[in-house]
Design an enzyme around this catalytic site. Structure first.
Site, PDB file in Angstrom:
ATOM      1  N   HIS A  42       0.815  -1.215   0.000  1.00 25.82           N
ATOM      2  CA  HIS A  42       0.000   0.000   0.000  1.00 25.82           C
ATOM      3  C   HIS A  42       0.851   1.270   0.000  1.00 25.82           C
ATOM      4  O   HIS A  42       0.337   2.357  -0.266  1.00 25.82           O
ATOM      5  CB  HIS A  42      -0.980   0.005   1.181  1.00 25.82           C
ATOM      6  CG  HIS A  42      -0.372   0.291   2.516  1.00 25.82           C
ATOM      7  ND1 HIS A  42      -0.085  -0.694   3.430  1.00 25.82           N
ATOM      8  CD2 HIS A  42      -0.009   1.455   3.110  1.00 25.82           C
ATOM      9  CE1 HIS A  42       0.417  -0.149   4.527  1.00 25.82           C
ATOM     10  NE2 HIS A  42       0.474   1.161   4.356  1.00 25.82           N
TER      11      HIS A  42
ATOM     12  N   ASP B 162       0.124  -7.693   1.572  1.00 22.81           N
ATOM     13  CA  ASP B 162       0.464  -6.264   1.606  1.00 22.81           C
ATOM     14  C   ASP B 162       1.977  -6.056   1.654  1.00 22.81           C
ATOM     15  O   ASP B 162       2.477  -5.201   2.372  1.00 22.81           O
ATOM     16  CB  ASP B 162      -0.204  -5.562   2.793  1.00 22.81           C
ATOM     17  CG  ASP B 162      -0.124  -4.038   2.679  1.00 22.81           C
ATOM     18  OD1 ASP B 162      -0.017  -3.544   1.550  1.00 22.81           O
ATOM     19  OD2 ASP B 162      -0.138  -3.362   3.724  1.00 22.81           O
TER      20      ASP B 162
ATOM     21  N   SER C 249       4.587   2.708   7.899  1.00 19.81           N
ATOM     22  CA  SER C 249       4.305   1.548   7.063  1.00 19.81           C
ATOM     23  C   SER C 249       5.529   1.158   6.246  1.00 19.81           C
ATOM     24  O   SER C 249       6.131   1.995   5.574  1.00 19.81           O
ATOM     25  CB  SER C 249       3.135   1.847   6.122  1.00 19.81           C
ATOM     26  OG  SER C 249       1.937   1.971   6.836  1.00 19.81           O
TER      27      SER C 249
END
Length: 518
Positions: free
Chosen positions: A140, A170, A245
């Protein structure tokens, strides 16, 4: 239409359902050249457990941070400005002298106006996996990027190309043209324990390299609401915020145990619950992306659910663990291997199966074409079964969304002295199948009404569900359901249901009717 009801002072209690397909495949797109068929990165792996007492931390985290921080990078993504065509033409009532401002006439005689969407930018984090420039991050973080810039701790900046990505976990792998990079040391994430002290490193809110500390709060976690197909997260209370992230979660020795990926928050900021993808899973995905350009996963062909205490009792299991097989798809490895609905898998390919999530992860990591053994409980007896695992050729399917409006004023309904108090059922026919979106191959008794004050309602049973079995006996129609419920001799009755799960329809699950009053 004949509608029947279950009436009894006894109540229905729902067990956890949690249906998932046992495995799936996500194709990983490859950009640039020289990605697929590449040489697997040479990572540094330290399998030793954390030293007793976490003595490596001492009174300061500084020695670990100095060692690990150079391995964590800033990932800046840029999406080009785009021209977006406007719709709707010239608004009604605009005078002709102003038509040119809208691209021409309302009768199609001019240019269609366009609106410019400005360049989009975002910042995340990544981890240097090998000295020759392979970097792990989240899918992402880089999805949709036209340009990816990697910033190193020494101030250098490189343009990266995407090797591949995997939406199911992911994860993404990018590559920069550099050598002798400070690659992180990987730990064996299977050895991580709740209570281990950890550090999270990344670039939250684009403020620069930031380190937070905490401990492992849980293992094998899922994000509320899902969204990622293969979820086996390490939970931590080390602060993780937007921008973290793709960053590193390291243990007390400075070894990578996970890739930070998500938080649970009602405000958008960190509230004590963060999730990281285990390092072992990340390495497996990275190696497949680099070597093949895709992530290939094993496929068994089942839907399963977790075991709870009530189900363990009903299936005569030695412990509250395992994956109950709810449905076996015809012609699949599970079907050819002899697996049946109601079987419980407790070990697969030499690994313990804690629940349906664990089964999916274990099956996914088996190489297609391999024959593996499983420990299966059937009617309380343990047996060993062999399965030749296939390759999953599509992502896991989801059930059809339900659109049934229910039935109003069912009228007088026959009663009995069996289970499922407060539940009204009827036969399946063309009308009811269309009304509730039920496939022709589903047979059973359709639930058309549930007393909202009953324990059946609290358990999750709702109009549109179909009762397939009662106490392992098939239910052909509403009358059969009534008869089987009347024949129940135990205070706890096992029911198999087809219906909604997680907002979707088309899932089968087991529930237990607990009439003991406990």
């Amino acid at each position: 239409m004949n509608i029947h009801s279950f009436a009894s002072p006894r109540r229905l209690v729902l067990s956890a359902a949690g249906l998932i397909a046992a495995a799936g495949l996500t194709w990983a797109a490859v950009l640039g050249t020289g990605s697929a068929g590449g040489t697997i990165p040479e990572i540094r792996l330290d399998r030793n457990p954390i030293a007793a007492g976490d003595s490596a931390l001492g009174r300061s985290y500084a020695p670990i941070v100095r060692r690990v921080a150079p391995s964590v990078v800033k990932v800046k993504v840029i999406e080009r400005a785009q021209a977006m065509q406007m719709t709707g033409g010239i608004p009604y009532g605009v005078p002709p002298e102003l038509w040119d401002f809208f691209g021409g006439s309302p009768f199609g005689g001019g240019q269609v106006p366009q609106q410019q969407v400005p360049q989009q930018q975002g910042v995340g984090s990544g981890v240097i996996a090998s000295p020759d420039g392979f970097i792990l991050t989240n899918n992402h973080v880089v999805a949709g990027a036209d340009t990816i810039r990697i910033g190193l701790s020494d101030g250098r900046e490189f343009t990266a190309r995407v090797v591949g990505w995997d939406e199911a976990t992911d994860l993404a792998v990018v590559k920069i043209d550099a050598t002798d990079l400070p690659a992180v040391v990987f730990a064996d994430s299977d050895t991580v324990e709740v209570g281990d002290r950890v550090l999270a490193l990344g670039n939250p809110f684009d403020v620069g390299m930031t380190v937070t500390s905490g401990m492992v709060s849980g293992l094998g976690r899922r994000t509320p609401g899902g969204g990622i197909y293969y979820e086996d997260f390490i939970q931590t209370d080390a602060a993780i915020n937007p921008g973290n992230s793709g960053g590193a979660l390291v243990d007390a020795e400075g070894r990578l145990i996970g890739i930070n990926t998500a938080i649970v928050s009602r405000s958008g900021g960190f509230q004590g619950i963060g999730f990281a993808i285990p390092a072992n899973l990340a390495v497996n995905v990275m190696n497949q992306l680099v070597e093949n350009g895709t992530v290939v996963r094993g496929y068994l062909g089942v839907r399963s659910q977790a075991v709870d205490s009530l189900l363990a009792e009903q299936f005569n299991l030695p412990s509250v663990s395992g994956a109950i097989i709810v449905n076996v798809e015809p012609g699949t490895p599970a079907d050819r291997g002899g697996l049946l609905s109601g079987d419980v898998i407790t070990r697969f390919n030499g690994r313990e199966v804690a629940d349906e999530r664990a089964l999916g992860l274990i099956v996914a990591q088996v190489a297609p074409g391999s024959t593996v053994s499983a420990e299966v409980y059937r009617d309380g007896e343990r047996r060993t079964m062999d399965f030749t695992v296939n390759e999953r050729t599509e992502t896991a399917s989801s059930g059809r969304m339900g659109g049934g409006r229910g039935f109003q004023n069912p009228g007088n309904r026959p009663t009995d002295d069996g289970t499922l108090d407060g539940v009204a059922v009827t036969d399946l026919n063309n009308r009811t199948r269309q009304e509730f979106g039920i496939p022709n191959n589903v047979r059973g008794a359709l639930v058309v009404e549930v007393d909202p004050t009953s324990e059946a309602a609290q358990a999750g049973l709702m109009p549109g569900d179909v009762i397939l079995e009662i106490n392992r006996q098939p239910v052909g129609d509403a009358r059969a359901a009534i008869n089987l419920s009347a024949e129940a001799t135990s205070d706890r009755t096992l029911v198999k249901v087809w219906g909604r799960q997680g907002g979707q329809q088309g899932f089968e699950r087991f529930i237990v009717v607990d009439e003991s009053g406990n």
